[in-house]
Design a protein around this motif. Structure first.
Motif: not given
Length: 500
Positions: A48-56, A86-91, A113-119
């Motif tokens: 499970v990965i968190l990823r920054v989306d600038p549109d949110l 197993g496929e990763d879940v991008i939140l 920052g756009v695209g920053a992510e954390l598992i």
């Protein structure tokens, strides 16, 4: 109960996918009853990965669904077929989301920052099949490793709006009107307190500088202690490069004036903490009203005496807005210039260090029990099928290889003592040093003698051939010599050979 459209704090339960189990299989072909191991590896579980989306701009999706689970890996199969991963879940999360562990309160990451992510929930590793476990000394493993369980975690997501300028002030001071006047944002504006229930964000262009402005829902005295709405939204100005006090010069509330409002808001900002180094500007609003203009002229000198820049504006007729927007652009540009340049993004490979001996584990005495802790031995225990004696023997070999048995003997452990590997869900063994635990058919743990010894039919043929050659060497046939009797493999009767 209605679900709010703006949510800036949620608790999220995340589950990484489990790794697929390895397969224990032996190749079966015609005339090759023991064709060798061909069990495939299990697939890794998804993360499970968190990823920054600038549109949110909100965390409302996780307010509705607070449990997110990644799929598990597929178990391995025979014929060297590895299981699928197993496929990763991008939140997707908004820019400026702070991630913390809900149980310990530890901050895990500040995602900007756009695209920053954390598992946030790592998927479990897939288990190795017996084909991958085969070696020169273990030619036919009769076991495979189990897949590891995925990580389970409860996290807290907290949104802190990323803005260059933060507007603070009492309710109905005109903060939303100011955002609408200097940008294209269209927040809700009305003539009653607490019109704004969520932070509003606007983009301002002043010359060559583009910056963002956010207004914080109305602060009141005691907001830092939980009164009103300001306590919930003060964190949204923690990232701002500058703060602007919006003071209402036309309020009808008794006991209020621009100077007392400034003192109250400053006291709340000081109680919140962390904002002392931010430059302040003061805006005296609503000067389109005659009495408000007179009051602004009176208090401006007192505010400037405190070292603060003062701007008299009217969001209704636009007076003073241009000077204010360019002054804010100057402050933002100075702030950006003072920051160190961002480091270029680089892909850095950091192989895990190879620890040796005692650094890979720790052993402590707990009453009558010896407790072994360490990432490697605990992972090995989770991968072991304890219903398979050969797998248990392989585990014992692995533990002995990194020195756990020798260390226990050094600390005074005796045969029969209890040894627990892990924490609350530990597996407990009886300490039995220098004892082979492998399957009974093995000469050494993990080695199958069936690949070294001949099959019974081959042994019978060899005996017949040796007897026949011995009879031929003894003398020619026809000199009173009878051929040896041979065992008939079809009907188990003895047949007498003829003379030549």
């Amino acid at each position: 109960m209605a679900i709010p459209s703006f949510v800036d704090r949620v608790t999220l339960h995340v589950y990484g996918g489990n790794g697929g189990h390895g397969c224990a299989s032996v190749r079966r072909e015609k005339f090759k009853p023991l064709g060798g191991p061909d069990g495939g590896n299990g697939g890794d579980g998804g993360s499970v990965i968190l990823r920054v989306d600038p549109d949110l701009t909100t965390l409302v999706d996780y307010h509705r669904q607070s449990h997110r689970r990644a799929p598990s890996g597929v178990p391995g199969k025979g014929d060297n077929s590895n299981g699928a991963r197993g496929e990763d879940v991008i939140l997707a999360v908004p820019d400026g989301t702070v991630v913390s562990d809900a149980d310990t309160g530890e901050q895990l990451a500040d995602l900007t920052g756009v695209g920053a992510e954390l598992i946030v929930a790592q998927g479990g590793r897939g288990g190795l099949g017996n084909a991958a476990l085969a070696s020169a000394s273990r030619k036919a493993p009769g076991f495979a490793l189990l897949g590891e369980e995925g990580e389970t975690r409860t996290i807290t997501l907290e949104l802190k709006v990323v803005a260059d300028v933060g507007l603070v002030g009492f309710p109905s001071a005109g903060k939303s009107s100011l955002v609408a006047a200097i940008s294209r944002a269209r927040p809700k504006i009305a003539d009653y307190p607490f019109t704004t229930l969520v932070p509003n964000l606007g983009v301002v262009v002043a010359g060559d500088v583009t910056y963002t402005v956010a207004d914080v829902p109305g602060l009141i005295e005691g907001a830092s202690e939980g009164r009103g709405l300001g306590h919930d939204f003060l964190r949204h100005i923690e990232r701002c490069a500058a703060l602007v006090h919006v003071l209402d010069c036309a309020t009808f509330e008794p006991g209020r004036d621009p100077l007392s409002d400034l003192d109250v808001i400053e006291a709340e900002l000081s109680a919140h903490g962390g904002l002392e180094d931010r430059p302040r500007l003061v805006v005296l609003n609503k000067i389109d009203i005659p009495d408000a203009r007179d009051l602004a002229d009176i208090v401006a000198a007192d505010i400037e005496a405190r070292g603060l820049r003062v701007f008299k504006i009217s969001t209704k007729n636009g007076e003073g807005l241009q000077q204010l927007s360019f002054a804010l652009a100057e402050v933002v540009a100075e702030r950006r210039a003072a920051l160190p340049p961002p480091a270029p993004a680089r892909i850095v490979l950091r192989p895990a260090g190879v620890a040796g001996g005692k650094d890979e584990f720790q052993i402590a005495r707990e009453g009558e029990l010896w407790r072994v802790r360490g990432d490697k031995p605990e992972r090995w225990v989770r991968q072991t099928d304890f219903n398979n004696a050969e797998a248990v023997g392989y585990l014992a070999d692995r533990l002995n290889r990194i020195g756990i048995e020798d260390r226990l003997l050094e600390l005074g452990a005796r045969a029969g003592d209890g040894v627990a590997i892990g924490g609350e869900d530990a597996v407990v063994f009886d300490f039995a040093p220098q004892i082979d635990v492998g399957a009974e058919i093995l000469s050494r743990r993990g080695e199958d003698q069936r690949f070294e010894a001949d099959r019974p039919a081959a042994q019978r043929r060899r005996v017949k051939d040796e007897a026949y050659r011995a009879a031929r060497e003894a003398g020619p046939l026809g000199d009173g010599f009878a051929e040896p009797e041979f065992e008939d493999e079809t009907d188990d009767e003895n047949a007498t050979g003829r003379r030549g």
